[in-house]
Design a protein around this motif. Structure first.
Motif, PDB file in Angstrom:
ATOM      1  N   THR A 524      15.728  66.802  71.805  1.00  0.00           N
ATOM      2  CA  THR A 524      15.821  67.976  72.660  1.00  0.00           C
ATOM      3  C   THR A 524      14.576  68.012  73.531  1.00  0.00           C
ATOM      4  N   ARG A 525      14.440  69.039  74.318  1.00  0.00           N
ATOM      5  CA  ARG A 525      13.269  69.134  75.187  1.00  0.00           C
ATOM      6  C   ARG A 525      11.975  69.193  74.373  1.00  0.00           C
ATOM      7  N   ASN A 526      12.009  69.826  73.203  1.00  0.00           N
ATOM      8  CA  ASN A 526      10.783  70.080  72.457  1.00  0.00           C
ATOM      9  C   ASN A 526      10.646  69.289  71.158  1.00  0.00           C
ATOM     10  N   TRP A 527      11.721  68.669  70.682  1.00  0.00           N
ATOM     11  CA  TRP A 527      11.673  68.009  69.384  1.00  0.00           C
ATOM     12  C   TRP A 527      11.977  66.519  69.514  1.00  0.00           C
ATOM     13  N   GLY A 528      11.173  65.717  68.805  1.00  0.00           N
ATOM     14  CA  GLY A 528      11.397  64.282  68.838  1.00  0.00           C
ATOM     15  C   GLY A 528      10.808  63.614  67.619  1.00  0.00           C
ATOM     16  N   MET A 529      10.959  62.302  67.576  1.00  0.00           N
ATOM     17  CA  MET A 529      10.388  61.513  66.484  1.00  0.00           C
ATOM     18  C   MET A 529       9.669  60.308  67.067  1.00  0.00           C
ATOM     19  N   ALA A 530       8.835  59.683  66.234  1.00  0.00           N
ATOM     20  CA  ALA A 530       8.033  58.550  66.702  1.00  0.00           C
ATOM     21  C   ALA A 530       8.022  57.465  65.642  1.00  0.00           C
ATOM     22  N   ALA A 531       7.879  56.239  66.103  1.00  0.00           N
ATOM     23  CA  ALA A 531       7.620  55.090  65.235  1.00  0.00           C
ATOM     24  C   ALA A 531       6.371  54.403  65.784  1.00  0.00           C
ATOM     25  N   PHE A 532       5.469  53.996  64.892  1.00  0.00           N
ATOM     26  CA  PHE A 532       4.195  53.458  65.360  1.00  0.00           C
ATOM     27  C   PHE A 532       3.726  52.319  64.473  1.00  0.00           C
ATOM     28  N   ILE A 533       2.861  51.495  65.047  1.00  0.00           N
ATOM     29  CA  ILE A 533       2.137  50.470  64.300  1.00  0.00           C
ATOM     30  C   ILE A 533       0.728  50.402  64.875  1.00  0.00           C
ATOM     31  N   ASP A 534      -0.264  50.543  63.998  1.00  0.00           N
ATOM     32  CA  ASP A 534      -1.671  50.495  64.383  1.00  0.00           C
ATOM     33  C   ASP A 534      -2.321  49.299  63.706  1.00  0.00           C
ATOM     34  N   ALA A 535      -3.299  48.717  64.351  1.00  0.00           N
ATOM     35  CA  ALA A 535      -4.024  47.585  63.771  1.00  0.00           C
ATOM     36  C   ALA A 535      -5.464  47.620  64.253  1.00  0.00           C
ATOM     37  N   GLY A 536      -6.391  47.308  63.360  1.00  0.00           N
ATOM     38  CA  GLY A 536      -7.781  47.259  63.773  1.00  0.00           C
ATOM     39  C   GLY A 536      -8.727  47.291  62.602  1.00  0.00           C
ATOM     40  N   ASN A 537     -10.020  47.167  62.924  1.00  0.00           N
ATOM     41  CA  ASN A 537     -11.038  47.188  61.889  1.00  0.00           C
ATOM     42  C   ASN A 537     -12.394  47.312  62.562  1.00  0.00           C
TER      43      ASN A 537
END
Length: 589
Positions: A524-537
């Motif tokens: 909707t205009r205000n609701w959503g979902m996310a998928a992520f991948i982070d990498a680092g050190n």
């Protein structure tokens, strides 16, 4: 066009439901989207999908429908369309099917756009003119033609041709050979220049607001510069009302004055309330800001934060300086008591710097004095004398130079935007400092919406840093590099990742390298979902072994700003397991 079903048959069909009231389902075949939706919208029957219609109304609407659909197709270049119809009763409702044979579309075979020589030489007007000329060879679309024509008219006004007139605007259609000729001609007239800028309603001394004006008297008029002036005055936070208006009616001899109508904002504001973040824990925040201290526009801001893992008390006094680069002198102090997953510190920092606009960047040059005590390598509530914990006390005096720049189409929810920040810090050897060090850092973020109605966003983020020092143990946690946390590698605790000492405790590193990729989808205009991948050190030397975290998140465009709730987990890490919650509230950039 083949005739509609015989009138007698239609009357018999309608008389069978003469006393009924029902809705109408309108179907159109023979054409595809988006043309189909545009055509249906032009048929009056489409308004009766959820409205009752009597037999008499239906008869009139049905007879008019083919002609209405033919007219709806003409703005898209289809002048020879033929339409036939079928009418069926389905229960108490009616189904109308219109069969379309669109025919050969009319194509634009010639485009003639006439502009005065001075106007035609300006890049924005050349681009607008080319956009019209690119209609040649395409099917005639009246909406696209109108939009391109209006853009060129708007660009004339925006670039100072305030007396511009459209003398010729014709689209000549030949149905016989399915061709159209576009003919446009403007009389641009003189190009206006700026006169004087008048500020009405200002609470400041004369001349102070000139620093926000991005043009000089005698420069050519530009609406983009007026928008810059409006945004600069709004961003200064001095005014509740900012209205920038060119005095076109009083313009003489090609010179137009600018009037800026202002109303002061509330002078002193108080802020406060609870907050929560997984890096800081639950806390309360309170602040007092004096938007202007005097008629020279000085500002004073104070803030107190008391949270489970962070306590700060800060004050900052800003002195605006004359000039069009919006320079400020700033002096401030910040007491900080921080407790992360791997360190504790209690420091006092004094700062004095100058900020200004510099070639599109915000440039900061300043001096810091940082002094305090700290421990690194501590886990939870361990006693300070636990073996392996490192203790330190230091005073450092260092200079800092920073450049920051960002662009966004919407500060509250960015669909196209980016942020880039680079900084350099260094002591002058060991002068006035317990250790010498130099440090470079860079942070970047890029956001781009994509897909149907731009309901998806791709977000890329990266951070890098490097430190040179003759005594790493003397550097407080603020000047060491760690990874992990809400804005670093999710799935790990705040500053939980980095080089370890001989007791296997994280003590931070000389270098940092972190990257992140995230995709969001909004239902909707205000609701959503996310998928992520982070990498680092964080690391020292060349032993870079990135930690990886991945997960899913929830997004809510709340009344108080974007709220990001993420669940992250380490990937292939023998030391870290499980799922960690991350909560961030704030703007995209």
């Amino acid at each position: 066009m083949r005739r509609l079903p015989r009138r007698l048959s239609l009357l018999l069909l309608l008389l069978s439901a003469a006393q009924a009231h029902a809705g109408v389902q309108l179907l159109v075949d023979g054409i595809a989207e988006p043309l189909k939706s545009a055509a249906i919208a032009g048929v009056e029957l489409s308004q009766y999908a959820t409205r009752d219609v009597s037999a008499a109304q239906l008869r009139r609407l049905y007879e008019r429908a083919p002609g209405q659909l033919q007219s709806a197709l003409q703005p898209y270049g289809y002048y020879d369309a033929s339409v036939t119809g079928d009418l069926q009763q389905v229960g108490k409702d009616w189904r109308v099917t219109l069969h379309v044979q669109p025919g050969e579309p009319v194509k634009v075979t010639s485009v003639d756009v006439q502009l005065d020589k001075e106007a035609a030489q300006l890049a924005p007007l050349r681009r607008a003119k080319r956009a019209i000329e690119r209609l040649k060879g395409k099917p005639l679309n009246h909406g696209a033609y109108d939009a391109a024509r209006d853009v060129l008219s708007a660009q004339l006004t925006a670039n100072g041709f305030l007396d511009a007139r459209l003398l010729t605007h014709r689209v000549e259609v030949s149905r016989a050979d399915h061709s159209a000729a576009i003919k446009l001609a403007w009389q641009a007239g003189p190009r206006y220049r700026y006169g004087q800028v008048h500020f009405d309603g200002s609470q400041f001394k004369d001349g102070f607001l000139d620093r926000y004006v991005p043009f000089k008297s005698g420069d050519y008029f530009s609406q983009n510069q007026l928008l810059e002036l409006q945004q600069a005055l709004n961003g200064a936070d001095y005014f509740a009302v900012v209205n920038v208006q060119p005095d076109v009616d009083q313009a003489k001899n090609g010179v137009v004055d600018i009037t800026v109508q202002l109303a002061p904002a509330k002078r002193t504001i108080y802020t406060g309330g609870p907050f929560i973040g997984t890096d800081t824990g639950f806390g309360v925040r309170g602040g007092m800001e004096r938007r202007w201290v005097n008629r020279r526009g000085h500002k004073w801001k104070n803030e107190l934060v008391v949270a489970q893992k962070l306590k700060t008390l800060s004050t900052l006094y800003s002195i605006p300086l004359p000039g069009d680069n919006q320079r400020n002198y700033n002096v401030g102090a910040n007491f900080r008591d921080a407790n992360t997953a791997t360190s504790q510190s209690r420091t006092l920092e004094l700062v004095g710097n100058e900020t200004r606009q510099w070639h599109g960047w915000t440039r900061t040059l300043g001096v810091h004095v940082l002094s305090g005590t700290f421990t690194v390598g501590k886990r939870g509530n361990e006693p300070d004398n636990t073996p392996g914990i490192e203790h330190g006390h230091s005073t450092l005096v260092f200079g800092e130079a920073a450049l920051t720049r960002k662009q966004t189409d919407n500060p509250d929810f960015t669909r196209r935007g980016w942020l880039l920040s680079v900084a350099a810090r260094s002591t002058a050897g060991s002068l006035l400092s317990d250790a010498s060090f130099s440090e470079l850092t860079a942070d970047a973020k890029w956001i781009r919406a994509f897909g149907t109605r731009q309901r998806n966003r791709l977000i890329l983020r990266g951070s890098a840093g490097i430190t040179w020092t003759d005594d790493f143990a003397a550097l407080p946690p603020q000047l060491r590099f760690f990874a992990g946390g809400d804005r670093s590698v999710r799935g790990y605790g705040y500053q939980a990742i980095g080089p370890r000492n001989s007791a296997d405790r994280v003590i931070g590193g000389h270098h940092l390298l972190v990257a992140s990729t995230e995709v969001e989808h909004y239902f909707t205009r205000n609701w959503g979902m996310a998928a992520f991948i982070d990498a680092g050190n964080a690391f020292s030397g060349t032993d870079y072994r990135p930690k990886i975290g991945a997960g899913l998140g929830l997004r809510w465009r709340s009344p108080v700003g974007m709220i990001r709730l993420d669940l992250g987990t380490p990937i292939h890490d023998d030391r870290a397991h499980g799922i960690r919650l991350h909560l961030v509230i704030g703007p995209d950039l």
